[in-house]
Design an enzyme around this catalytic site. Structure first.
Site, PDB file in Angstrom:
ATOM      1  N   SER A  76       0.836  -1.194   0.000  1.00 27.23           N
ATOM      2  CA  SER A  76       0.000   0.000   0.000  1.00 27.23           C
ATOM      3  C   SER A  76       0.870   1.243   0.000  1.00 27.23           C
ATOM      4  CB  SER A  76      -0.913  -0.006   1.234  1.00 27.23           C
ATOM      5  OG  SER A  76      -1.774   1.104   1.204  1.00 27.23           O
ATOM      6  N   CYS A  77       0.460   2.222  -0.802  1.00 28.76           N
ATOM      7  CA  CYS A  77       1.332   3.371  -1.033  1.00 28.76           C
ATOM      8  C   CYS A  77       0.572   4.686  -1.010  1.00 28.76           C
ATOM      9  CB  CYS A  77       2.027   3.211  -2.379  1.00 28.76           C
ATOM     10  SG  CYS A  77       0.867   2.747  -3.694  1.00 28.76           S
ATOM     11  N   GLN A  78      -0.621   4.711  -0.390  1.00 28.29           N
ATOM     12  CA  GLN A  78      -1.425   5.932  -0.415  1.00 28.29           C
ATOM     13  C   GLN A  78      -0.725   7.109   0.236  1.00 28.29           C
ATOM     14  OE1 GLN A  78      -2.774   3.039  -0.340  1.00 28.29           O
ATOM     15  NE2 GLN A  78      -4.456   3.084  -1.792  1.00 28.29           N
ATOM     16  N   GLY A  79       0.240   6.836   1.110  1.00 31.01           N
ATOM     17  CA  GLY A  79       0.929   7.918   1.804  1.00 31.01           C
ATOM     18  C   GLY A  79       1.703   8.828   0.893  1.00 31.01           C
ATOM     19  N   ASN A 117       4.508   0.033  -7.557  1.00 30.27           N
ATOM     20  CA  ASN A 117       4.169   1.162  -6.703  1.00 30.27           C
ATOM     21  C   ASN A 117       3.776   2.368  -7.534  1.00 30.27           C
ATOM     22  OD1 ASN A 117       4.043   2.615  -4.128  1.00 30.27           O
ATOM     23  ND2 ASN A 117       5.415   1.001  -3.406  1.00 30.27           N
TER      24      ASN A 117
END
Length: 391
Positions: free
Chosen positions: A84-87, A123
């Site tokens: 997960s890479c929403q940051g 990503n």
């Protein structure tokens, strides 16, 4: 024994709904184990990959020994996944300390514990520029510490036959000295370079029925036989019963805006005096000039171009480029899945379909990457294996 008399064995971390595994399987690989914390995504994965073992849970609680046991082998060819890479996604608030940014550390840990021949990590493009490449450097150094050579590339899904301009970063790596690290060459793009033409929204959706105000019908029929190679691909092994082709009626405000929006246009095409007050503020900057952003809010897809990135908000036309090209409505789940190159037989289970589809890896992009990895593995099998010193 010929190492690849069998299909290369894959473990899929952060598997989501299974877009990556589906593409890798199409490339001739064998996904044996999949891990995700989302129960809906795991239900979808199981429905479409019944031969694979699944783990529903936090990746931090998963061990390499557990993965190898479930895979039925200590000789794993590939660990793949997209932490997960929403940051640091450009579609949301970019927060450097978002804990989701560091899930890659568990990816690295499991690669170290399993010791596959190769890894693949997907990503968002934003992670390359955030903090002047801080995250990219962290990732490369982490894999180097456990004895893996790495390479990365920026790719666009449309370059591999996906009808969507979705940009991503790929990291691949190996611990085998003579495995070459390479990325697939584009198959679609500039026809002057001998490439196929990009797949358009019309190419992808042209055989799907219009709704004509009936937004909730559960099962529909196609309006024509497959008209192109992509439609043949999408419908292969599927009957004439089209599912998940449901949508939402526009709100009154969205409808007033949509009345002014033509194909390939967005919010900025609406006369300022016809905009709700909150959008009038969005249209101008301090000197009164029109802003150059907000161009894809309420954007009506251009049928003669690939779509923009399909996100988890494709049912909300106010959030991005999700206004249907021919009707005043949002995209249906099946239309969004088509634009992600999921075949029509693919079943989405549980709920949160928008999250499952919007977060997926486009299937045909995954297939192209998988074919390149299989080629690297098969080329390497012709030479005696030599591994890096870190064990």
């Amino acid at each position: 024994m010929d190492t690849y008399s069998r299909a290369p064995i894959v473990i899929d971390l952060f598997c989501g709904a299974g877009g990556l595994s589906t593409g890798l399987r199409q490339a001739g690989m064998d996904p044996r184990v999949a891990v995700d914390f989302d129960s809906n995504a795991i239900a979808t994965y199981k429905a479409n990959h019944p031969e694979a073992e699944t783990i529903l849970g936090d990746v931090s609680q998963v061990s390499g020994e557990q993965l190898k046991r479930l895979a039925g082998s200590d000789d794993i060819d590939l660990i793949a996944g997209g932490p997960s890479c929403q940051g640091f996604s450009t579609h949301g608030k970019r927060i450097q300390d978002d804990p989701r940014n560091f899930l890659f550390k568990h990816f690295v840990r499991l690669v170290d514990e399993v010791r596959p021949k190769m890894f693949l990590m997907e990503n968002v493009r934003g992670m390359l520029t955030y903090g002047k490449g801080y995250f990219k450097k962290q990732i490369e150094e982490a894999f180097e510490e456990i004895g893996y050579r790495t390479a990365f590339a920026q790719v666009c899904a449309a370059d591999y036959g996906v009808p969507q301009l979705r940009h991503r970063v790929l990291f691949i790596g190996t611990r085998v000295d003579h495995i070459e690290l390479s990325f697939p060459k584009p198959t679609h793009g500039d026809r002057k370079l001998g490439l196929k033409q990009y797949l358009t929204v019309a190419d992808a959706l042209g055989d799907l029925p219009l709704m004509k105000g009936n937004f909730k019908q559960e099962v529909r029929s196609y309006v024509s036989p497959p008209q192109n190679e992509f439609q043949h691909y999408a419908r292969k092994g599927h009957g004439n019963a089209l599912t998940m082709h449901v949508s939402n009626k526009l709100s009154d405000q969205a409808q007033r805006i949509a009345d002014f929006v033509r194909q390939g246009q967005g919010l900025r095409s609406v006369p300022p005096e016809r905009l709700p007050d909150r959008f009038k503020k969005m249209r101008t900057i301090g000197n009164g000039a029109l802003r150059r952003d907000c161009t894809t809010l309420y954007y009506r897809l251009d049928p003669q171009r690939p779509s923009y990135t399909i996100t988890c908000y494709y049912r909300n036309v106010a959030s991005g480029p999700f206004l249907h090209p021919w009707e005043d409505r949002s995209l249906s789940h099946r239309e969004a899945a088509r634009l992600m190159s999921f075949p029509d037989y693919y079943r989405f289970e549980g709920s949160n379909f928008t999250r499952q589809i919007g977060n997926a890896v486009p299937v045909l992009m995954a297939k192209a990457i998988g074919l390149e990895i299989v080629k690297s593995l098969r080329n390497a099998e012709r030479r005696p294996l030599r591994y890096s010193k870190v064990a």
